[in-house]
Each structure stands twice: as structure tokens, then as C-alpha cells.
Design a protein around this motif. Structure first.
Motif, short mmCIF file in Angstrom:
data_model
loop_
_atom_site.label_atom_id
_atom_site.label_comp_id
_atom_site.label_asym_id
_atom_site.label_seq_id
_atom_site.Cartn_x
_atom_site.Cartn_y
_atom_site.Cartn_z
N SER A 137 0.87 -1.06 0.11
CA SER A 137 -0.08 -0.01 -0.05
C SER A 137 0.74 1.20 0.02
O SER A 137 0.28 2.32 0.26
CB SER A 137 -0.90 0.23 1.25
OG SER A 137 -0.17 0.02 2.50
N ARG A 138 2.05 1.13 -0.25
CA ARG A 138 2.87 2.57 -0.45
C ARG A 138 2.72 2.58 -1.99
O ARG A 138 3.70 2.84 -2.89
CB ARG A 138 4.31 2.23 -0.11
CG ARG A 138 4.71 1.86 1.34
CD ARG A 138 6.13 1.89 1.66
NE ARG A 138 6.80 3.05 1.22
CZ ARG A 138 8.02 3.37 0.85
NH1 ARG A 138 8.67 2.11 0.36
NH2 ARG A 138 8.45 4.30 0.71
N PHE A 139 1.46 3.50 -2.37
CA PHE A 139 1.34 3.60 -3.74
C PHE A 139 2.07 4.84 -4.43
O PHE A 139 2.25 4.78 -5.47
CB PHE A 139 -0.29 4.00 -3.71
CG PHE A 139 -1.32 2.60 -3.45
CD1 PHE A 139 -1.18 1.21 -3.93
CD2 PHE A 139 -2.04 2.66 -2.17
CE1 PHE A 139 -1.80 0.25 -3.48
CE2 PHE A 139 -2.64 1.65 -1.81
CZ PHE A 139 -2.64 0.49 -2.37
N GLU A 140 2.08 5.59 -3.62
CA GLU A 140 2.97 7.15 -3.97
C GLU A 140 4.19 6.97 -3.43
O GLU A 140 4.82 8.33 -3.54
CB GLU A 140 2.14 8.14 -3.43
CG GLU A 140 0.75 8.05 -4.15
CD GLU A 140 -0.11 9.23 -3.71
OE1 GLU A 140 0.11 10.04 -2.80
OE2 GLU A 140 -1.50 9.29 -3.90
N ALA A 188 2.73 4.01 4.06
CA ALA A 188 1.53 3.23 3.70
C ALA A 188 0.15 3.67 3.95
O ALA A 188 -0.10 4.19 4.85
CB ALA A 188 1.77 1.87 4.38
N PHE A 189 -0.59 3.47 2.99
CA PHE A 189 -2.08 3.88 2.95
C PHE A 189 -2.88 3.03 3.81
O PHE A 189 -3.95 3.54 4.23
CB PHE A 189 -2.76 3.91 1.56
CG PHE A 189 -2.16 5.25 1.11
CD1 PHE A 189 -3.23 6.20 0.85
CD2 PHE A 189 -1.18 5.30 0.08
CE1 PHE A 189 -2.84 7.41 -0.03
CE2 PHE A 189 -0.64 6.36 -0.46
CZ PHE A 189 -1.58 7.37 -0.56
N GLN A 246 -1.48 10.82 4.81
CA GLN A 246 -1.47 9.60 4.42
C GLN A 246 -1.53 8.66 5.90
O GLN A 246 -2.10 7.55 6.13
CB GLN A 246 -0.52 9.10 3.82
CG GLN A 246 -0.56 9.52 2.30
CD GLN A 246 0.52 9.39 1.44
OE1 GLN A 246 1.65 8.49 2.12
NE2 GLN A 246 0.69 9.85 0.47
N GLY A 273 -4.72 6.39 7.42
CA GLY A 273 -4.24 5.10 7.39
C GLY A 273 -4.15 4.34 8.75
O GLY A 273 -4.97 3.45 8.95
N GLY A 291 -4.14 4.75 -3.97
CA GLY A 291 -4.14 5.12 -2.52
C GLY A 291 -5.32 5.86 -2.17
O GLY A 291 -6.01 5.78 -1.09
N GLU A 292 -6.09 6.75 -3.15
CA GLU A 292 -7.15 7.52 -2.52
C GLU A 292 -8.40 6.33 -2.62
O GLU A 292 -8.90 6.65 -1.43
CB GLU A 292 -7.52 8.40 -3.63
CG GLU A 292 -8.75 9.37 -3.31
CD GLU A 292 -8.95 10.36 -4.35
OE1 GLU A 292 -10.08 11.18 -4.11
OE2 GLU A 292 -8.13 10.68 -5.19
N MET A 327 -8.16 3.19 -1.81
CA MET A 327 -7.85 2.33 -0.47
C MET A 327 -8.45 3.31 0.81
O MET A 327 -9.03 2.54 1.68
CB MET A 327 -6.65 2.22 -0.51
CG MET A 327 -6.34 0.89 -1.44
SD MET A 327 -7.52 -0.57 -1.54
CE MET A 327 -7.37 -1.27 0.18
N GLN A 328 -8.20 4.53 0.65
CA GLN A 328 -8.53 5.63 1.80
C GLN A 328 -10.06 5.15 1.95
O GLN A 328 -10.62 5.20 3.01
CB GLN A 328 -7.88 6.78 1.86
CG GLN A 328 -6.76 6.86 1.98
CD GLN A 328 -5.94 8.26 1.87
OE1 GLN A 328 -6.59 9.09 1.06
NE2 GLN A 328 -5.09 8.64 2.45
#
Length: 594
Positions: free
Chosen positions: A32-35, A39-40, A156, A160, A268-269, A271-272
């Protein structure tokens, strides 16, 4: 609801905790470290917080050490590298420690599943000081070691950790506290199969919503979740969130589901938003589950209370009545047949006042009204029954209001006890206290009370006289024959006076050899005649003592007529002065008050 804190006895427990923390942290960082920053998704701290909140404070250091090492290792291998390992480990431990300390302080030793207050405290601690402060530290580390800005990194971290903690910590606490084991041991097979079927239905609906539906239908998940919460309770809510997390999380991360309809949103957005959906769903179900748990406990307590009440009511010798606010009998215990002489079922629907003598109904009604007006107080009243199977003369009612959930009275529960024997004993005791043990005459206190009553009657137009008497030369009797002879003279003196008195008259011993006679309904002239007759009767019958000798007895008297103006003291004083004149006029005579 109090809960016992865990006391891990195995030396492998901290190792297992550290390994589990490392796995969760590694999965979150790797997936989940998309960016490229933080981690998100972060559920590792939920595991640490659940462990701290369910264990004794003495076990906290080992948990913090193993989880700190696991966090540092996961950050080194899958996160921002070795330089960030120690700072991020410290930040993770700080977040969990703040939450645990706040919850332990404000909601000590309480289950999240059984009450709303612990869940509120946890939510405020997690979303407030813990992650606001931890997010600042994480944002500074991430902005220094990665291209991410401080604001983006802080957001983030905050979303998260807050959403992951809200979703996972209460669930993990329930498992650590043995809720699943207790549920399996206490739940019948049929209820377990029903729960399994409902969870399977939720899984099928979730698959349809996240993989097959052409339109965003997240709302369709609420109905089966609510049904599960109502039928299964806290564990049902937890299992539902786990099913949604597994199916919905997989679908969202693989490009399926309604969250991919968010325009121009990155992974990431999405998943948030998915974590926000899970957290809101769980927080929606937990209050319902808590309320249901409270109602189940209340229902169980009511059943136990009802069983105790029925046992007491049906086997007690006292009559137990449930009376409505209108005074109508709604329940009567079996003792009514013996005490009242009427079958309990025939009393139902009758006015409770019908059980009371008409002269006492106002008093009983006032007591019942007072019980309804002051629900917390117990009202006690004595009354004479209108009918009685055993000839009861007096009964005692103890009444207290029954209230609803708002504290408003909905009726009265009362017990009725036969007080006849108690009243008879009370009267006997009062009579014993009111009579002189030697002579049988009224005591001074009892006689003066009768005098007060007679004065009140005179003030309303009646007539009465007071005769104050003193035995002549009584001291000589004691000196010559002894006190035993003196006592015999006192008792014999009263015996000789009684035949000359009417039923309305009273005789009392005021002290020593001094007596008083209250002559009701007479004037001075007639009272003088009665006194002379009494003197003749006493003089004509000497008193024989134990030695066989006889003692002649005479008395001096002072007579006063009661009037409406003078009080008791003035009347006694006037009679005493008349008696004084009689004694100084040769004794054995009567003198009238001036």
C-alpha cells in the motif's frame, strides 16, 4: 461491564506478537505504498493497541520491545529504509502507547463490545492526540527521506492509522478476550448454523457488489450486516467487517468494485475511501450491538428478578398486590385466599380501596398516591381491613412505585401483612405501661393525659371535677409495720375506692401515697357527695396486712372543678392548695378550691 485482563503465561506470547506485527507491517508496506511515501493501509498498530488494552500494564514493556523491533525490521526491508527504521518504530510505539494510556485512564478494564463509553474514548484518543502527534513525526520523517510533502505524508499517516485502528482494534480485542471461544461454548448449534448462513449471505452480497454490480451498491451491504448484528451480536459485526475487508479490499486493489468509479482517483485514494467505508460500517454496527447486549442483559436480569418475585409472592404469608395507577388490582398473590378470604383471581380488576375499612380508605389512598408521587420512597400505612378471613383487626401495607424506563410510575407493588397480633401486643404493652404495677391505678403520665383530654372536653361545654387525695399518716404505717405493709395499704386503698367510682371516672397514682380521681360529667356539689361516700367506704373497711393486723385508713382531699380558662398546671395547683388546707384542718376531710 467489567472484564478480566489477560495474563499471558507463555514465554512465546511476546514472540508470537512480534512475528504477527512484522507480518502485518510488511504486508502493509509492500502492498500500500502507492505513492512511494507512507503506507495507506496500516493494521499493525491495531494489533499492538489491542494487546496493550487487554493485558496488564506489567506486560506492556515486552510487547512494546518486540513490536518496536518488528516495526524497525519491516521499515528497513519494505519501507523507507534503515534511516527511517528507528524513528518510525518510536512513532508507532508512541501512537499505541498514547491510546492505551488514555483508554486505561478513562475506561479502565472495560470491553468495547459491551458499552459505548469505551468505544467513544478509544475513538477520540486514536483520532485525537495519538495520531495528530504521531502523524507530525511521521510526516517529518517521510518528507525528509522521500519525495512526499509533509502535508501529504501527514494525511496518509493519519487516515491509514486512524481508519485501520478503528476497524481492526475492537475486533482484535474481542478475539484476545476470548469472545469467539465463549460464543462457541455458549451458543446452541442451531444458532451457530444460522450465523454461518447469514455470514455466507453477506459474502455473496459483497461479491455481487464488488465484482458483478454495474452500479455503486454499497448500501446493499447494510441490510445483511444489520440482520447479522441483531441475530449474532458483537462477533457478528466483527466477522462481517472481516468478510467485507477481505472481499472488498481484494476487489479494490485489483481494480474492481464501486470505488473505482471515483473519477481521477489513484489507488491510494481508493483504499482510503474503502477503509473509511469499513470504519463507518463497523462504527455503525457497534452501537447497535452494544444496545442489543444491554437489552439482553436487562432481559436476563428481568427474568431472574421475575423468578425471585414469583417465588417470594407465591410462597410468602403476606399478600402481594400489583396495583395500577388508577388503584385497580392487577395481581394478587395466593396468600390473599388465606388472609383476605377471596381467591386471588377474583381480586384482579377490583378497586384496591374495597379491601380497606371505609374509615381508613382516605389514609391508604393517600399512601398510594404518595408512592406514585415519590417513586424512590417506600410508603407504610396501617389500616383496618373491610373483610378478613381470619378476623384480622389491623393490617400493614408497604407500597412502592414501579417505574418504566423513563422513571415514570406505572403502578404500585405492595405487601399486606396481618398486624392484629402486633397491635394486641402493642396495646397490652401500652396498658402495662399506663398502669401502676402496685395498685393498678393509672400512672402519673397516663392520668395526666386523661386530664388533658377531659380539659379539652370541658372547653367544648362539658363538666368535670378533679379530686386530689393524700392518705393520712401513711409515713407512720411504713415506720411501724414496714414498707411491705405500706404497699398492702396502697393496693387496698385503691381496691376500696373502685366500687364507689363510675365507669367514666379515672383514678391515678401521682406518686407515693398521693392519688387523683377524675370525675367526668359532674359539678362540685355532686363531686363532693362522691368524695364523702368514698371516705366512708374506705374508713369502713380497714386493710388487713400479712401479720394479721388491720390498719384503718383515712384520706384528705382537695376538690377543684375544671373550667375552660385554666390549663392543667393551674388546675393541679388549685387542687393541691385545697388538699393542703384539708391536711391542716385535722385531716380526713374534704376542702374545695377557692
Amino acid at each position: 461491564m467489567q472484564t478480566t485482563l489477560r495474563h499471558p503465561s507463555s514465554s512465546f506470547a511476546p514472540v508470537v506478537l512480534g512475528v504477527a506485527y512484522f507480518i502485518l507491517a510488511a504486508l502493509a508496506l509492500a502492498s500500500s505504498r502507492f505513492e512511494g511515501g507512507l503506507a495507506f493501509i496500516w493494521g499493525a498498530n491495531a494489533l499492538l493497541m489491542a494487546d496493550l488494552l487487554t493485558s496488564r500494564i506489567g506486560h506492556w514493556p515486552r510487547s512494546l520491545i518486540v513490536c518496536g523491533l518488528a516495526s524497525a525490521l519491516a521499515t528497513s526491508l519494505f519501507g523507507m529504509g534503515v534511516l527511517a527504521a528507528i524513528p518510525m518504530a518510536a512513532i508507532n510505539l508512541g501512537e499505541a502507547l498514547i491510546v492505551a494510556m488514555v483508554c486505561r485512564r478513562l475506561a479502565p478494564n472495560r470491553k468495547f463490545a459491551g458499552s459505548m463509553w469505551p468505544l467513544i474514548v478509544f475513538t477520540l484518543a486514536l483520532s485525537g492526540p495519538a495520531n495528530v502527534l504521531a502523524g507530525i513525526g511521521a510526516g517529518m520523517v517521510a518528507s525528509a527521506l522521500t519525495p512526499a510533502s509533509f502535508g501529504a505524508a501527514w494525511l496518509q499517516w493519519y487516515t491509514g492509522h486512524v481508519l485501520g485502528g478503528l476497524t481492526c482494534t475492537p475486533i482484535l480485542m474481542m478475539f484476545m478476550q476470548g469472545e469467539l471461544r465463549r460464543w462457541f461454548s455458549q451458543t446452541p448449534l442451531r444458532a451457530r448454523l444460522e450465523a454461518l448462513a447469514l455470514l455466507l449471505l453477506l459474502a455473496l452480497v459483497a461479491v455481487h457488489v464488488f465484482y458483478l454490480a454495474r452500479y455503486p451498491m454499497l448500501f446493499a451491504l447494510l441490510l445483511p450486516m444489520v440482520v447479522i448484528v441483531f441475530r449474532v451480536g458483537n462477533l457478528g459485526a466483527a466477522a462481517s467487517v472481516l468478510i467485507l475487508a477481505a472481499i472488498g479490499g481484494t476487489a479494490t486493489m485489483t481494480g474492481h468494485g464501486p470505488l473505482h468509479m471515483i473519477p481521477a482517483g489513484g489507488m491510494g485514494e481508493r483504499m482510503q475511501f474503502f477503509q473509511l467505508f469499513l470504519a463507518c460500517t463497523f462504527l455503525l454496527s457497534m452501537p447497535i450491538a452494544a444496545e442489543l447486549n444491554g437489552r439482553r442483559r436487562l432481559f436476563q436480569m428481568l427474568q431472574e428478578s421475575e423468578a425471585r418475585y414469583r417465588t417470594i409472592a407465591e410462597y410468602s404469608g403476606d399478600v402481594v398486590l400489583n396495583i395500577s395507577v388508577d388503584g385497580v388490582i392487577e395481581y394478587a398473590s395466593p396468600a390473599a385466599a388465606e388472609q383476605i378470604g377471596c381467591a386471588p383471581e377474583l381480586l384482579i380488576g377490583q378497586d384496591a380501596a374495597n379491601l380497606v375499612d371505609p374509615e381508613d380508605r382516605a389514609t391508604v389512598s393517600a399512601a398510594l398516591d404518595q408512592a406514585l408521587a415519590r417513586p424512590g420512597d417506600v410508603q407504610t400505612v396501617e389500616f383496618r381491613p373491610f373483610v378478613s378471613a381470619e378476623g384480622s383487626e389491623w393490617c400493614e401495607m408497604v407500597a412502592r412505585a414501579v417505574v418504566d424506563e423513563h422513571g415514570m410510575p406505572i403502578g404500585v407493588v405492595s405487601t399486606i401483612r396481618d398486624m392484629s397480633r402486633h397491635k394486641a401486643q402493642q396495646r397490652a404493652l401500652q396498658q402495662e405501661v399506663a398502669l401502676d404495677s402496685l395498685t393498678g391505678a393509672d400512672t402519673r403520665r397516663a392520668f395526666l393525659e386523661k386530664l388533658d383530654v377531659e380539659i379539652g372536653r370541658v372547653r367544648r361545654g362539658g363538666r368535670a371535677c378533679l379530686l386530689l387525695i393524700d392518705i393520712d399518716h401513711f409515713k407512720a404505717v411504713n415506720d411501724c409495720h414496714g414498707h411491705g405493709a405500706g404497699d398492702r395499704v396502697l393496693a387496698g386503698f385503691v381496691e376500696r375506692l373502685r366500687p364507689g367510682l363510675r365507669g367514666a371516672d379515672s383514678i391515678g397514682r401521682l406518686g407515693g401515697e398521693e392519688f387523683a380521681i377524675l370525675l367526668s360529667g359532674t359539678d362540685v356539689e355532686r363531686s363532693s357527695m362522691i368524695c364523702e361516700r368514698l371516705r366512708e367506704m374506705v374508713a369502713a373497711h380497714p386493710v388487713r396486712i400479712d401479720s394479721g393486723a388491720t390498719i384503718a385508713v383515712t384520706f384528705s382531699a382537695g376538690l377543684v372543678e375544671l373550667n375552660a380558662q385554666d390549663g392543667r398546671d393551674a388546675i393541679l395547683e388549685a387542687a393541691d392548695k385545697a388538699l393542703y388546707r384539708a391536711k391542716h384542718s385535722g385531716r380526713n376531710c374534704l376542702r374545695l378550691a377557692a
